[in-house]
Design a protein around this motif. Structure first.
Motif, mmCIF file in Angstrom:
data_model
loop_
_atom_site.group_PDB
_atom_site.id
_atom_site.type_symbol
_atom_site.label_atom_id
_atom_site.label_comp_id
_atom_site.label_asym_id
_atom_site.label_seq_id
_atom_site.Cartn_x
_atom_site.Cartn_y
_atom_site.Cartn_z
ATOM 1 N N CYS A 182 -9.579 15.554 -8.856
ATOM 2 C CA CYS A 182 -10.026 14.832 -10.053
ATOM 3 C C CYS A 182 -9.416 15.429 -11.317
ATOM 4 C CB CYS A 182 -11.555 14.859 -10.135
ATOM 5 S SG CYS A 182 -12.384 14.068 -8.747
ATOM 6 N N GLY A 183 -9.213 16.747 -11.305
ATOM 7 C CA GLY A 183 -8.591 17.376 -12.462
ATOM 8 C C GLY A 183 -7.164 16.913 -12.668
ATOM 9 N N PRO A 234 -3.721 10.109 -18.290
ATOM 10 C CA PRO A 234 -3.362 9.899 -19.708
ATOM 11 C C PRO A 234 -1.858 9.894 -19.956
ATOM 12 C CG PRO A 234 -5.148 11.488 -19.523
ATOM 13 C CD PRO A 234 -4.633 11.254 -18.134
ATOM 14 N N ILE A 235 -1.114 10.670 -19.175
ATOM 15 C CA ILE A 235 0.343 10.682 -19.340
ATOM 16 C C ILE A 235 0.931 9.326 -18.959
ATOM 17 C CG2 ILE A 235 2.485 11.737 -18.533
ATOM 18 C CD1 ILE A 235 0.946 14.334 -18.173
ATOM 19 N N PHE A 236 0.434 8.760 -17.860
ATOM 20 C CA PHE A 236 0.920 7.442 -17.450
ATOM 21 C C PHE A 236 0.527 6.370 -18.460
ATOM 22 C CE2 PHE A 236 1.878 9.371 -13.452
ATOM 23 C CZ PHE A 236 2.796 8.534 -12.839
ATOM 24 N N GLU A 237 -0.647 6.520 -19.088
ATOM 25 C CA GLU A 237 -1.082 5.529 -20.080
ATOM 26 C C GLU A 237 -0.165 5.522 -21.293
ATOM 27 O OE1 GLU A 237 -5.128 6.201 -21.068
ATOM 28 O OE2 GLU A 237 -5.899 5.582 -19.097
ATOM 29 N N LEU A 238 0.440 6.659 -21.608
ATOM 30 C CA LEU A 238 1.381 6.711 -22.721
ATOM 31 C C LEU A 238 2.588 5.815 -22.478
ATOM 32 C CD1 LEU A 238 1.360 10.539 -23.546
ATOM 33 C CD2 LEU A 238 0.221 8.706 -24.811
ATOM 34 N N PHE A 239 2.914 5.593 -21.202
ATOM 35 C CA PHE A 239 4.057 4.743 -20.840
ATOM 36 C C PHE A 239 3.615 3.335 -20.441
ATOM 37 C CE2 PHE A 239 5.399 9.098 -20.178
ATOM 38 C CZ PHE A 239 6.643 9.133 -20.781
ATOM 39 N N GLY A 240 2.358 2.991 -20.734
ATOM 40 C CA GLY A 240 1.884 1.644 -20.488
ATOM 41 C C GLY A 240 1.337 1.392 -19.104
ATOM 42 N N HIS A 241 1.148 2.409 -18.310
ATOM 43 C CA HIS A 241 0.604 2.235 -16.963
ATOM 44 C C HIS A 241 -0.859 2.657 -16.968
ATOM 45 C CE1 HIS A 241 4.652 1.580 -15.380
ATOM 46 N NE2 HIS A 241 5.035 2.635 -16.085
ATOM 47 N N ALA A 277 -3.333 10.411 -9.650
ATOM 48 C CA ALA A 277 -3.672 11.792 -9.320
ATOM 49 C C ALA A 277 -2.657 12.328 -8.329
ATOM 50 C CB ALA A 277 -5.084 11.870 -8.736
ATOM 51 N N LEU A 278 -2.750 13.615 -8.063
ATOM 52 C CA LEU A 278 -1.912 14.205 -7.026
ATOM 53 C C LEU A 278 -2.222 13.554 -5.687
ATOM 54 C CD1 LEU A 278 -2.123 18.047 -7.799
ATOM 55 C CD2 LEU A 278 -0.169 16.543 -8.194
ATOM 56 N N PRO A 279 -1.239 13.415 -4.810
ATOM 57 C CA PRO A 279 -1.537 12.912 -3.469
ATOM 58 C C PRO A 279 -2.620 13.755 -2.812
ATOM 59 C CG PRO A 279 0.833 13.031 -3.813
ATOM 60 C CD PRO A 279 0.193 13.702 -5.005
ATOM 61 N N GLY A 280 -3.450 13.104 -2.013
ATOM 62 C CA GLY A 280 -4.571 13.808 -1.397
ATOM 63 C C GLY A 280 -4.149 15.009 -0.578
ATOM 64 N N PHE A 281 -3.035 14.882 0.152
ATOM 65 C CA PHE A 281 -2.557 15.993 0.975
ATOM 66 C C PHE A 281 -2.167 17.175 0.097
ATOM 67 C CE2 PHE A 281 0.743 18.406 3.114
ATOM 68 C CZ PHE A 281 0.202 18.590 4.379
ATOM 69 N N LEU A 282 -1.427 16.907 -0.987
ATOM 70 C CA LEU A 282 -0.973 17.974 -1.871
ATOM 71 C C LEU A 282 -2.153 18.646 -2.563
ATOM 72 C CD1 LEU A 282 1.317 19.523 -3.254
ATOM 73 C CD2 LEU A 282 1.454 17.665 -4.935
#
Length: 230
Positions: free
Chosen positions: A73-74, A81-88, A93-98
């Motif tokens: 979740c972190g 928020p980083i993706f929202e800056l580019f309109g997404h 989040a990180l892949p669950g495995f990672l």
């Protein structure tokens, strides 16, 4: 529970492979963190010691499931928020495995820190002084004397940590990873035969732990060659 058409056997084996992958990646990550933590605790710098001490105290005191949630979740709280800056917009989040094996790694690293620190401190001063008397450099002394001797003391503790890591891998299902326990839950819900699936999962866990236990026994026997046991 079979390998024929419609059988759940291949899915259970694949889930066991996922569990083993999580455990191996988490253990190796923890080993790296443990080496760094033990190095910091063995330094004369009080700052490094305090940082490593805070790390081991917190990670050994916080439930493993919470650490996994914090990583998963972190990462979403940081990446989204980083993706929202580019309109997404959405949940990123990180892949669950990672996220899972990183969380397992930092938790196991806290335990491996103490195992490795104790192993290094168990090495007698006589061996170190003899290596210095021979004119060995610091790295050569570490490679030829300190590391092999400390490994003899560390292997039993590292073997115990490996079993803990394998069990912790079952918690990674909260990130959406289908590991062994999650696959058993899915099979039990679909067939309404929980006993067979949970029994099969238990047998697969025992098989994995038996193999890893034999590997550590072999490694310990090799490390103790030439040492008499009273």
């Amino acid at each position: 529970m079979g390998f024929g058409p419609g059988g759940w056997g291949p899915l259970m084996i694949r889930a066991a492979g996922m569990t083993l992958s999580l455990a191996v990646c988490g253990y190796l990550t923890g080993l790296l963190a443990g080496v760094l933590g033990a190095w910091a605790k063995l330094q004369k710098s009080r700052v490094l010691y305090r940082i490593a001490d805070v790390y081991t105290t917190i990670l050994r005191g916080v439930p493993d499931l919470l650490v996994i949630f914090i990583f998963y979740c972190g990462s979403a709280a940081t990446i989204s928020p980083i993706f929202e800056l580019f309109g997404h917009k959405g949940f990123f989040a990180l892949p669950g495995f990672l996220a899972g094996f990183l969380a397992i790694g930092v938790v196991s690293g806290a335990y491996q820190t103490e195992v490795l620190r104790g192993a290094v401190q168990a090495v007698g001063n006589g061996e170190i002084e003899a290596a210095r008397a021979y004119g060995m450099t610091g790295f050569l002394m570490f490679r030829r004397v300190l590391c092999p001797l400390a490994l003899r003391y560390a292997l039993p503790g590292l073997a115990n940590v490996s079993q803990l890591v394998l069990k912790e891998a079952a918690l990674v299902s909260v990130t959406g990873v289908v590991e062994l326990v999650r696959q058993a839950q899915l099979g039990a819900g679909a067939t309404r035969d929980p006993f067979s699936f949970y029994l099969a999962a238990s047998c697969l866990y025992l098989a994995i732990t038996s193999v890893t236990g034999l590997l550590f026994q072999f490694a310990e026997a090799r490390a103790m060659q030439g040492v008499s046991r009273s």
